[in-house]
Design a protein around this motif. Structure first.
Motif, mmCIF file in Angstrom:
data_model
loop_
_atom_site.group_PDB
_atom_site.id
_atom_site.type_symbol
_atom_site.label_atom_id
_atom_site.label_comp_id
_atom_site.label_asym_id
_atom_site.label_seq_id
_atom_site.Cartn_x
_atom_site.Cartn_y
_atom_site.Cartn_z
ATOM 1 N N GLU A 87 0.775 -1.510 0.070
ATOM 2 C CA GLU A 87 0.274 -0.034 -0.011
ATOM 3 C C GLU A 87 0.907 1.219 0.031
ATOM 4 N N GLY A 88 0.575 2.241 -0.755
ATOM 5 C CA GLY A 88 1.196 3.574 -0.852
ATOM 6 C C GLY A 88 2.537 3.582 -1.656
ATOM 7 N N GLU A 89 2.959 2.198 -2.370
ATOM 8 C CA GLU A 89 3.914 2.023 -3.332
ATOM 9 C C GLU A 89 3.850 2.147 -4.594
ATOM 10 N N VAL A 90 4.722 2.230 -5.405
ATOM 11 C CA VAL A 90 4.339 2.437 -6.865
ATOM 12 C C VAL A 90 4.166 1.003 -7.403
ATOM 13 N N ALA A 91 3.178 0.743 -8.306
ATOM 14 C CA ALA A 91 2.841 -0.543 -9.098
ATOM 15 C C ALA A 91 2.669 -0.067 -10.393
ATOM 16 N N THR A 92 3.011 -1.115 -11.143
ATOM 17 C CA THR A 92 2.608 -1.192 -12.819
ATOM 18 C C THR A 92 1.710 -2.220 -13.139
ATOM 19 N N ILE A 93 0.610 -1.909 -13.910
ATOM 20 C CA ILE A 93 -0.260 -2.753 -14.352
ATOM 21 C C ILE A 93 0.032 -2.910 -15.882
ATOM 22 N N GLU A 94 0.403 -4.496 -16.263
ATOM 23 C CA GLU A 94 0.544 -4.511 -17.748
ATOM 24 C C GLU A 94 -0.565 -5.600 -18.229
ATOM 25 N N ALA A 95 -1.284 -5.248 -19.450
ATOM 26 C CA ALA A 95 -2.307 -5.964 -19.730
ATOM 27 C C ALA A 95 -2.224 -6.562 -21.141
ATOM 28 N N THR A 96 -2.400 -7.748 -21.311
ATOM 29 C CA THR A 96 -2.379 -8.202 -22.775
ATOM 30 C C THR A 96 -3.906 -8.097 -23.345
ATOM 31 N N VAL A 97 -3.734 -7.560 -24.457
ATOM 32 C CA VAL A 97 -5.338 -7.371 -24.999
ATOM 33 C C VAL A 97 -5.561 -7.642 -26.368
ATOM 34 N N PHE A 98 -6.619 -7.945 -26.910
ATOM 35 C CA PHE A 98 -6.793 -7.958 -28.323
ATOM 36 C C PHE A 98 -7.700 -6.768 -28.557
ATOM 37 N N ALA A 99 -7.244 -5.924 -29.334
ATOM 38 C CA ALA A 99 -7.954 -4.688 -29.903
ATOM 39 C C ALA A 99 -8.514 -4.532 -31.263
ATOM 40 N N PHE A 100 -9.396 -4.047 -31.543
ATOM 41 C CA PHE A 100 -10.310 -3.880 -32.756
ATOM 42 C C PHE A 100 -9.404 -3.072 -33.635
ATOM 43 N N GLY A 101 -9.071 -3.633 -34.794
ATOM 44 C CA GLY A 101 -8.354 -2.926 -35.842
ATOM 45 C C GLY A 101 -7.114 -2.269 -35.260
ATOM 46 N N GLY A 103 -6.753 -0.264 -32.684
ATOM 47 C CA GLY A 103 -6.977 -0.245 -31.419
ATOM 48 C C GLY A 103 -7.059 1.269 -30.953
ATOM 49 N N ALA A 104 -7.007 2.132 -31.821
ATOM 50 C CA ALA A 104 -7.082 3.690 -31.882
ATOM 51 C C ALA A 104 -8.185 4.045 -30.913
ATOM 52 N N ASN A 105 -9.272 3.355 -31.025
ATOM 53 C CA ASN A 105 -10.776 3.683 -30.310
ATOM 54 C C ASN A 105 -10.952 2.864 -28.983
ATOM 55 N N ASP A 106 -9.968 1.984 -28.760
ATOM 56 C CA ASP A 106 -10.029 1.105 -27.825
ATOM 57 C C ASP A 106 -9.565 1.597 -26.534
ATOM 58 N N PHE A 107 -10.010 1.242 -25.124
ATOM 59 C CA PHE A 107 -9.516 1.672 -23.973
ATOM 60 C C PHE A 107 -9.815 0.972 -22.846
ATOM 61 N N ALA A 108 -9.138 0.903 -21.885
ATOM 62 C CA ALA A 108 -9.068 -0.322 -20.735
ATOM 63 C C ALA A 108 -9.268 0.607 -19.535
ATOM 64 N N ASP A 109 -10.078 0.823 -18.471
ATOM 65 C CA ASP A 109 -9.911 1.494 -17.286
ATOM 66 C C ASP A 109 -9.615 0.598 -16.117
ATOM 67 N N PHE A 110 -8.831 0.828 -15.246
ATOM 68 C CA PHE A 110 -8.354 -0.002 -14.129
ATOM 69 C C PHE A 110 -8.521 0.835 -12.914
ATOM 70 N N TYR A 111 -9.193 0.284 -11.823
ATOM 71 C CA TYR A 111 -9.496 0.771 -10.716
ATOM 72 C C TYR A 111 -8.569 0.156 -9.518
ATOM 73 N N TYR A 112 -8.660 0.988 -8.531
ATOM 74 C CA TYR A 112 -7.971 0.196 -7.343
ATOM 75 C C TYR A 112 -8.700 0.731 -6.014
ATOM 76 N N THR A 113 -8.330 0.048 -4.756
ATOM 77 C CA THR A 113 -9.002 0.292 -3.760
ATOM 78 C C THR A 113 -8.441 -0.401 -2.808
ATOM 79 N N ASP A 114 -8.533 0.183 -1.454
ATOM 80 C CA ASP A 114 -7.874 -0.439 -0.252
ATOM 81 C C ASP A 114 -8.556 -1.507 0.462
ATOM 82 N N ASP A 115 -9.842 -1.809 0.049
ATOM 83 C CA ASP A 115 -10.681 -2.482 0.888
ATOM 84 C C ASP A 115 -11.368 -3.550 0.174
ATOM 85 N N ALA A 116 -10.540 -4.197 -0.752
ATOM 86 C CA ALA A 116 -11.107 -5.482 -1.551
ATOM 87 C C ALA A 116 -9.978 -6.567 -1.266
#
Length: 116
Positions: A87-101, A103-116
């Protein structure tokens, strides 16, 4: 530097999503491959906490949008995972995805919480 282990998530029936024990990184492994019940099918779909975001049922596997794997690791993008994810330290998220065409119009949202 205190090194943690690299972990692979297991399905957690309480959260209805993949979950890891503490370590320096957590990978979803093969739990997210596919999309919903139609393509793959994805194990334990939709793999979101308490099924909060349902998968779409249309499209073609490995052609239309899908997130196939997520790795959360300690450290920033320019450095390898070292110590435990904390908690409170730097972290990196790496995602492997399939994008359409392109991928210029694609996006992903990542959220975090301290209570899950």
């Amino acid at each position: 530097v205190e090194l943690g282990e690299q972990r692979v998530a297991q399905y957690d029936a309480g959260y209805m999503a993949p979950r890891c024990n503490p370590g320096r990184s957590c990978s979803s492994g093969d739990l997210l491959k596919g999309r919903g019940s139609q393509m793959g099918p994805e194990q334990n779909f939709p793999n979101t906490i308490q099924q909060s975001c349902q998968d779409g049922a249309l499209g073609q596997i490995e052609n239309d949008e899908s997130i196939e794997k997520i790795v959360v690791r300690s450290g920033d993008v320019a450095e390898p995972a070292g110590g435990y994810l904390r908690e409170g330290e730097v972290a990196t998220i790496e995602a492997t995805v399939f994008a359409f065409g392109t991928g210029a119009n694609d996006f992903a949202d990542f959220y975090y919480t301290d209570d899950a």
